[in-house]
Design a protein around this motif. Sequence first.
Motif, PDB file in Angstrom:
ATOM      1  N   LEU A   1       0.677  -1.191  -0.086  1.00  8.29           N
ATOM      2  CA  LEU A   1      -0.133  -0.010  -0.106  1.00  8.29           C
ATOM      3  C   LEU A   1       0.761   1.196  -0.072  1.00  8.29           C
ATOM      4  CD1 LEU A   1      -2.964  -0.994   2.257  1.00  8.29           C
ATOM      5  CD2 LEU A   1      -2.840  -0.563  -0.020  1.00  8.29           C
ATOM      6  N   ALA A   2       1.845   1.382   0.793  1.00  4.73           N
ATOM      7  CA  ALA A   2       2.824   2.362   0.781  1.00  4.73           C
ATOM      8  C   ALA A   2       3.458   2.533  -0.513  1.00  4.73           C
ATOM      9  CB  ALA A   2       3.833   2.283   1.842  1.00  4.73           C
ATOM     10  N   THR A   3       3.906   1.647  -1.193  1.00  2.62           N
ATOM     11  CA  THR A   3       4.457   1.501  -2.570  1.00  2.62           C
ATOM     12  C   THR A   3       3.510   2.274  -3.553  1.00  2.62           C
ATOM     13  OG1 THR A   3       5.925  -0.388  -1.988  1.00  2.62           O
ATOM     14  CG2 THR A   3       5.467   0.032  -4.501  1.00  2.62           C
ATOM     15  N   LEU A   4       2.024   1.746  -3.543  1.00  3.90           N
ATOM     16  CA  LEU A   4       1.056   2.284  -4.319  1.00  3.90           C
ATOM     17  C   LEU A   4       0.988   3.858  -4.087  1.00  3.90           C
ATOM     18  CD1 LEU A   4      -1.091   1.693  -6.387  1.00  3.90           C
ATOM     19  CD2 LEU A   4      -2.592   1.224  -4.666  1.00  3.90           C
ATOM     20  N   ALA A   5       1.077   4.103  -2.850  1.00  5.96           N
ATOM     21  CA  ALA A   5       1.145   5.759  -2.571  1.00  5.96           C
ATOM     22  C   ALA A   5       2.313   6.414  -3.225  1.00  5.96           C
ATOM     23  CB  ALA A   5       1.142   5.628  -0.908  1.00  5.96           C
ATOM     24  N   ALA A   6       3.332   5.937  -3.270  1.00 10.33           N
ATOM     25  CA  ALA A   6       4.698   6.170  -3.650  1.00 10.33           C
ATOM     26  C   ALA A   6       4.552   6.410  -5.243  1.00 10.33           C
ATOM     27  CB  ALA A   6       5.938   5.558  -3.286  1.00 10.33           C
ATOM     28  N   ALA A   7       3.794   5.410  -5.919  1.00 13.00           N
ATOM     29  CA  ALA A   7       3.741   5.334  -7.265  1.00 13.00           C
ATOM     30  C   ALA A   7       2.715   6.695  -7.610  1.00 13.00           C
ATOM     31  CB  ALA A   7       2.985   3.915  -7.762  1.00 13.00           C
ATOM     32  N   VAL A   8       1.710   6.613  -6.717  1.00 11.03           N
ATOM     33  CA  VAL A   8       0.710   7.957  -7.360  1.00 11.03           C
ATOM     34  C   VAL A   8       1.445   9.095  -7.230  1.00 11.03           C
ATOM     35  CG1 VAL A   8      -1.278   9.129  -6.280  1.00 11.03           C
ATOM     36  CG2 VAL A   8      -1.225   6.806  -6.742  1.00 11.03           C
TER      37      VAL A   8
ATOM     38  N   VAL B   1       4.330   2.050 -13.942  1.00 14.19           N
ATOM     39  CA  VAL B   1       4.878   0.623 -13.710  1.00 14.19           C
ATOM     40  C   VAL B   1       4.868   0.146 -12.469  1.00 14.19           C
ATOM     41  CG1 VAL B   1       6.668  -1.147 -14.109  1.00 14.19           C
ATOM     42  CG2 VAL B   1       6.034   0.750 -15.755  1.00 14.19           C
ATOM     43  N   LEU B   2       5.288   1.204 -11.326  1.00 14.88           N
ATOM     44  CA  LEU B   2       5.387   0.737  -9.771  1.00 14.88           C
ATOM     45  C   LEU B   2       4.123   0.377  -9.167  1.00 14.88           C
ATOM     46  CD1 LEU B   2       7.476   0.382  -7.767  1.00 14.88           C
ATOM     47  CD2 LEU B   2       7.632   2.943  -7.226  1.00 14.88           C
TER      48      LEU B   2
ATOM     49  N   VAL C   1       7.523  -9.754  -8.982  1.00 14.78           N
ATOM     50  CA  VAL C   1       7.040  -8.426  -9.117  1.00 14.78           C
ATOM     51  C   VAL C   1       7.753  -7.622  -7.717  1.00 14.78           C
ATOM     52  CG1 VAL C   1       4.975  -6.900  -9.327  1.00 14.78           C
ATOM     53  CG2 VAL C   1       4.994  -9.183  -9.948  1.00 14.78           C
ATOM     54  N   ARG C   2       7.880  -8.060  -6.800  1.00 12.13           N
ATOM     55  CA  ARG C   2       8.558  -7.653  -5.560  1.00 12.13           C
ATOM     56  C   ARG C   2      10.251  -7.223  -6.053  1.00 12.13           C
ATOM     57  NH1 ARG C   2       4.962  -7.875  -1.921  1.00 12.13           N
ATOM     58  NH2 ARG C   2       3.453  -9.862  -2.003  1.00 12.13           N
ATOM     59  N   TRP C   3      10.678  -8.119  -6.713  1.00 11.91           N
ATOM     60  CA  TRP C   3      11.975  -7.770  -7.256  1.00 11.91           C
ATOM     61  C   TRP C   3      12.069  -6.835  -8.387  1.00 11.91           C
ATOM     62  CZ3 TRP C   3      16.348  -9.218  -4.813  1.00 11.91           C
ATOM     63  CH2 TRP C   3      16.378 -10.477  -4.257  1.00 11.91           C
ATOM     64  N   ALA C   4      11.078  -6.706  -9.206  1.00 11.20           N
ATOM     65  CA  ALA C   4      10.982  -5.599 -10.061  1.00 11.20           C
ATOM     66  C   ALA C   4      10.834  -4.284  -9.309  1.00 11.20           C
ATOM     67  CB  ALA C   4       9.821  -5.779 -11.086  1.00 11.20           C
ATOM     68  N   SER C   5      10.178  -4.371  -8.454  1.00 11.78           N
ATOM     69  CA  SER C   5       9.974  -3.034  -7.472  1.00 11.78           C
ATOM     70  C   SER C   5      11.141  -2.589  -6.905  1.00 11.78           C
ATOM     71  CB  SER C   5       8.993  -3.100  -6.578  1.00 11.78           C
ATOM     72  OG  SER C   5       7.732  -3.549  -6.989  1.00 11.78           O
TER      73      SER C   5
ATOM     74  N   VAL D   1      12.244   9.074  -3.059  1.00 12.15           N
ATOM     75  CA  VAL D   1      11.544   8.074  -3.236  1.00 12.15           C
ATOM     76  C   VAL D   1      11.839   6.910  -3.713  1.00 12.15           C
ATOM     77  CG1 VAL D   1       9.417   7.567  -4.905  1.00 12.15           C
ATOM     78  CG2 VAL D   1       9.520   9.697  -3.872  1.00 12.15           C
ATOM     79  N   GLY D   2      12.875   6.759  -4.365  1.00  7.53           N
ATOM     80  CA  GLY D   2      13.547   5.620  -4.958  1.00  7.53           C
ATOM     81  C   GLY D   2      13.937   4.989  -3.502  1.00  7.53           C
ATOM     82  N   ALA D   3      14.909   5.201  -2.821  1.00  7.59           N
ATOM     83  CA  ALA D   3      15.157   4.740  -1.689  1.00  7.59           C
ATOM     84  C   ALA D   3      14.154   4.099  -0.640  1.00  7.59           C
ATOM     85  CB  ALA D   3      16.061   5.755  -0.667  1.00  7.59           C
ATOM     86  N   VAL D   4      12.887   4.927  -0.611  1.00  9.47           N
ATOM     87  CA  VAL D   4      11.753   4.506  -0.139  1.00  9.47           C
ATOM     88  C   VAL D   4      11.132   3.398  -0.613  1.00  9.47           C
ATOM     89  CG1 VAL D   4       9.482   4.855   0.962  1.00  9.47           C
ATOM     90  CG2 VAL D   4      11.333   6.683   1.203  1.00  9.47           C
ATOM     91  N   VAL D   5      11.019   3.408  -1.947  1.00  9.28           N
ATOM     92  CA  VAL D   5      10.388   2.147  -2.772  1.00  9.28           C
ATOM     93  C   VAL D   5      11.541   0.917  -2.467  1.00  9.28           C
ATOM     94  CG1 VAL D   5      10.089   1.443  -4.865  1.00  9.28           C
ATOM     95  CG2 VAL D   5       9.094   3.528  -4.492  1.00  9.28           C
TER      96      VAL D   5
END
Length: 148
Positions: free
Chosen positions: A33-40, A69-70, A87-91, A122-126
Motif C-alpha cells: 500500500l505504501a508502494t502504491l502511494a509512492a507510485a501515485v 509501472v510501480l 514483481v517484488r524484485w521488479a519493484s 522516493v527511490g530509496a523508500v521504494v
Amino acid sequence: MPDTEVPPAADVARKTDGTRDARHRSVMRAADLATLAAAVWLICAPYVLNYTGTGRLDGFWSDPVTGAVLGLAALVRLADPDRAVLVRWASLLLGGWLVAAPFLLGYGAGSAPRATANEIAVGAVVAILAGVSLRAAACRGRRADRPR
C-alpha cells in the motif's frame, strides 16, 4: 479442581505459525500500500514540483512512467501476494532506477535539485519497501510458483 486440557504440541505450533503468517501478510500488505502511494506521488510529482527545470523530457517523464509501472506492480502484489515474488524484485529494481535516473539522464548535477532530491528519496523508500516485502514473503515460506 477444574479439568484443564493442554492442547497437543502440534496444535500450538499450528496456531503460532498462523499468527506469524498473518503478521507477515500484514507487513507485505502495508509495504504494498505504501508502494502504491509512492507510485501515485511519482505520477503527480513532475507537475507538483515543476520538473520543467530539468530541461529535458527524460527527467519530466521518468517519474510518471516509473510511477505507473510501480503502481501496476503494487496492485498485482495486493491482488495476489503469494504469487508476486518476481514483481517484488521488479519493484526493488525500480527503486534503484529512481535513485540512479537523475544521474543517468543527465539532470542530477544540479540543474533540477527538486527533481533529483525527490527521485532519490522516493527511490530509496521504494527499494526499502520492496526489501521489507521480499523479507516478509520469504519468512512466509511462499514461492511464486508454489501452488496454494
